[in-house]
Design an enzyme around this catalytic site. Structure first.
Site, PDB file in Angstrom:
ATOM      1  N   CYS A  82       5.534  18.472  35.623  1.00 62.43           N
ATOM      2  CA  CYS A  82       6.478  18.457  34.486  1.00 62.43           C
ATOM      3  C   CYS A  82       6.984  19.875  34.249  1.00 62.43           C
ATOM      4  O   CYS A  82       8.171  20.101  33.999  1.00 62.43           O
ATOM      5  CB  CYS A  82       5.788  17.981  33.210  1.00 62.43           C
ATOM      6  SG  CYS A  82       4.800  16.483  33.345  1.00 62.43           S
TER       7      CYS A  82
ATOM      8  N   CYS B   7      10.061  21.615  36.154  1.00 62.15           N
ATOM      9  CA  CYS B   7      11.420  21.326  35.687  1.00 62.15           C
ATOM     10  C   CYS B   7      11.602  21.692  34.216  1.00 62.15           C
ATOM     11  O   CYS B   7      12.608  22.289  33.850  1.00 62.15           O
ATOM     12  CB  CYS B   7      11.752  19.850  35.890  1.00 62.15           C
ATOM     13  SG  CYS B   7      12.064  19.434  37.615  1.00 62.15           S
ATOM     14  N   HIS B   8      10.643  21.301  33.379  1.00 62.50           N
ATOM     15  CA  HIS B   8      10.884  21.362  31.931  1.00 62.50           C
ATOM     16  C   HIS B   8      10.490  22.699  31.302  1.00 62.50           C
ATOM     17  O   HIS B   8      10.609  22.861  30.090  1.00 62.50           O
ATOM     18  CB  HIS B   8      10.210  20.179  31.248  1.00 62.50           C
ATOM     19  CG  HIS B   8      10.794  18.864  31.688  1.00 62.50           C
ATOM     20  ND1 HIS B   8      12.050  18.450  31.301  1.00 62.50           N
ATOM     21  CD2 HIS B   8      10.331  17.911  32.536  1.00 62.50           C
ATOM     22  CE1 HIS B   8      12.306  17.265  31.867  1.00 62.50           C
ATOM     23  NE2 HIS B   8      11.288  16.927  32.625  1.00 62.50           N
TER      24      HIS B   8
ATOM     25  N   CYS C 180      10.210   9.408  34.076  1.00 59.70           N
ATOM     26  CA  CYS C 180       9.963  10.682  34.759  1.00 59.70           C
ATOM     27  C   CYS C 180       8.947  10.500  35.885  1.00 59.70           C
ATOM     28  O   CYS C 180       9.121  11.024  36.979  1.00 59.70           O
ATOM     29  CB  CYS C 180       9.445  11.730  33.768  1.00 59.70           C
ATOM     30  SG  CYS C 180      10.656  13.000  33.336  1.00 59.70           S
TER      31      CYS C 180
ATOM     32  N   ARG D 111      10.155   6.664  28.245  1.00 57.98           N
ATOM     33  CA  ARG D 111      10.860   7.797  28.860  1.00 57.98           C
ATOM     34  C   ARG D 111       9.959   8.530  29.853  1.00 57.98           C
ATOM     35  O   ARG D 111      10.396   8.954  30.928  1.00 57.98           O
ATOM     36  CB  ARG D 111      11.357   8.755  27.770  1.00 57.98           C
ATOM     37  CG  ARG D 111      12.147   9.942  28.316  1.00 57.98           C
ATOM     38  CD  ARG D 111      13.430   9.463  28.986  1.00 57.98           C
ATOM     39  NE  ARG D 111      14.096  10.536  29.737  1.00 57.98           N
ATOM     40  CZ  ARG D 111      13.757  10.923  30.960  1.00 57.98           C
ATOM     41  NH1 ARG D 111      12.739  10.327  31.589  1.00 57.98           N
ATOM     42  NH2 ARG D 111      14.421  11.879  31.559  1.00 57.98           N
TER      43      ARG D 111
ATOM     44  N   CYS E 235       0.828  -1.214   0.000  1.00 55.59           N
ATOM     45  CA  CYS E 235       0.000   0.000   0.000  1.00 55.59           C
ATOM     46  C   CYS E 235       0.864   1.267   0.000  1.00 55.59           C
ATOM     47  O   CYS E 235       0.549   2.229  -0.681  1.00 55.59           O
ATOM     48  CB  CYS E 235      -0.911   0.031   1.230  1.00 55.59           C
ATOM     49  SG  CYS E 235      -2.180  -1.238   1.226  1.00 55.59           S
TER      50      CYS E 235
ATOM     51  N   CYS F  57      -2.984  -0.375  11.696  1.00 54.85           N
ATOM     52  CA  CYS F  57      -2.812  -0.875  10.333  1.00 54.85           C
ATOM     53  C   CYS F  57      -2.578  -2.377  10.350  1.00 54.85           C
ATOM     54  O   CYS F  57      -3.118  -3.134   9.547  1.00 54.85           O
ATOM     55  CB  CYS F  57      -1.618  -0.175   9.690  1.00 54.85           C
ATOM     56  SG  CYS F  57      -1.987   0.589   8.114  1.00 54.85           S
TER      57      CYS F  57
END
Lengths: 241, 152
Positions: A157, A160-161, A202, A198, A59, A94
């Site tokens: 989150c 820190c990020h 955390c 990952r 496909c 799929c």
């Protein structure tokens, strides 16, 4: 408790910006980046004919053209089911619905290889997920997840990020958590793993519930992170510490 | 666990009784005075050597993930919180105790985790649910160790 309105996040940077120059060179070199073993395996699976049904390539002919850019648009809402699918979810859909094969399963070698291969076809193209329309409720849920404190250590989150990017957590430098290199070869794993793997690390770090691979919580968060990373290039398979 | 807490405990200078536990593991009570918890929790005596070990232990205090400790030979120390060197000059034991127990009493936005609190936390992993990050004894051990760090 209401969080103070924080200033808009500074320009979100790729995780590669936090690599040493040597690791960044290794990541860019297909002959030295171990993630390309997974990409090669995925390329083989893509052309392999399953016991019944057809190979993916029947496909998706000329995948280097036909699937170039596909990964930049994931996660996305599946029009038929209304569910949020990441690239892994679309591959499994799929495989089950079109190829009538059993799902590979989260974190299986095959699904990681297929995901790494298809994402690698978008290497260098800017992330471009939809965060409006049908995706909006998922995006908002991901944003709320990102911003709320969790776990025994009571950290969000965002703290820190957004707020502490560039600071040191022991030997590690805190990044924006862009996620644009996943599935990535992580030194700590000595293997390629998914973004959800990952994220589970955390969650464990703040002693919070580790949600399942493919859970609604992590899918929504993945969409939010991808929306934050808009216009950053896909780097799969990245090398991460 | 029920606990009453002033919105601005420091500014109001209120003394609040906290930590009346109703969960399986009831926390010892303590009294906040200004920006400090002047008296040891449960009347426990801390031990300096044990406190130093808890600070370094990655499974217990894990303080050096965010703070630079007093021992420069320790590899890979954090850069998020203030350095621990000289903390005993900057803060007294009661002030250190409150910052370990629940620093959000002073600053609701703090990234310093609450080490002696079980209430108003969300999605805590099962292994940690209903118990504080450090026991009252460990808090007292760390207080004694940190209060001893008076070098510049």
């Amino acid at each position: 408790m209401a969080l103070l309105a924080l200033p808009a996040a500074a320009q979100v940077k790729s995780g590669s910006e936090f690599l040493s120059p040597g690791m960044a060179r290794q990541q860019a070199d297909e002959t030295r980046n171990p993630g390309f073993f997974w990409v090669e395996q995925g390329e083989g699976l893509f052309s392999a004919r399953p016991p019944q049904g057809q190979a993916c390539i029947v496909c998706h002919a000329e995948p280097r053209q036909s699937l170039r850019g596909a990964a930049t648009r994931y996660p996305q809402v599946d029009a038929a089911s209304g569910k949020l699918l990441n690239l892994e979810g679309r591959i499994e859909q799929c495989r089950v619905e079109r190829q009538t094969q059993p799902a590979f399963g989260h974190e299986s070698a095959e699904l990681l290889a297929m995901t790494a291969y298809i994402a690698s076809l978008s290497r260098g193209l800017p992330m471009d997920v939809a965060t409006d329309g049908a995706a909006k409720p998922f995006y908002e849920a991901g944003k709320a997840f990102f911003e709320r404190r969790q776990g025994q250590l009571n950290l969000s989150c965002q703290q820190c990020h957004d707020g502490l990017v560039g600071q040191k957590l022991r030997g590690d430098t805190i990044s924006h958590g862009a996620g644009t290199g996943y599935p990535a070869y992580r030194l700590e794993w000595n293997s390629v793993g998914s973004l959800h793997r990952r994220l589970r690390a955390c969650s464990l770090g703040v002693r919070a519930t580790q949600f399942d691979f493919g859970s609604p919580e992590y899918l929504a968060l993945e969409l939010y992170l991808a929306g934050r990373a808009k216009d950053l290039p896909v780097e799969t398979p990245a090398i991460r510490r | 666990m029920t606990a009453r807490r002033g919105r601005h405990p420091v500014l109001a200078g209120m003394a609040l009784a906290l930590g009346i536990g109703s969960a399986a593991l009831a926390l010892e009570t303590y009294e906040v005075v200004g920006d400090a918890i002047p008296r040891p929790i449960g009347g426990l005596a801390g031990n300096l050597e044990r406190g130093a070990a808890v600070v370094r232990d990655r499974e217990r205090g894990n303080c050096l993930i965010c703070h630079q400790g007093a021992d420069p030979s320790e590899p890979f120390q954090g850069s998020i919180g203030p350095p621990l060197k000289g903390v005993g000059l900057r803060l007294d034991a009661g002030q250190i105790r409150l910052r370990l127990v629940d620093a959000s009493l002073l600053n609701p936005q703090t990234v310093m985790p609450p080490y002696f609190r079980t209430e108003n936390l969300h999605d805590v992993a099962v292994a940690y649910r209903g118990r504080p990050a450090l026991s009252a004894q460990e808090i007292e051990d760390v207080v004694v160790y940190l209060a001893s760090l008076k070098g510049d």
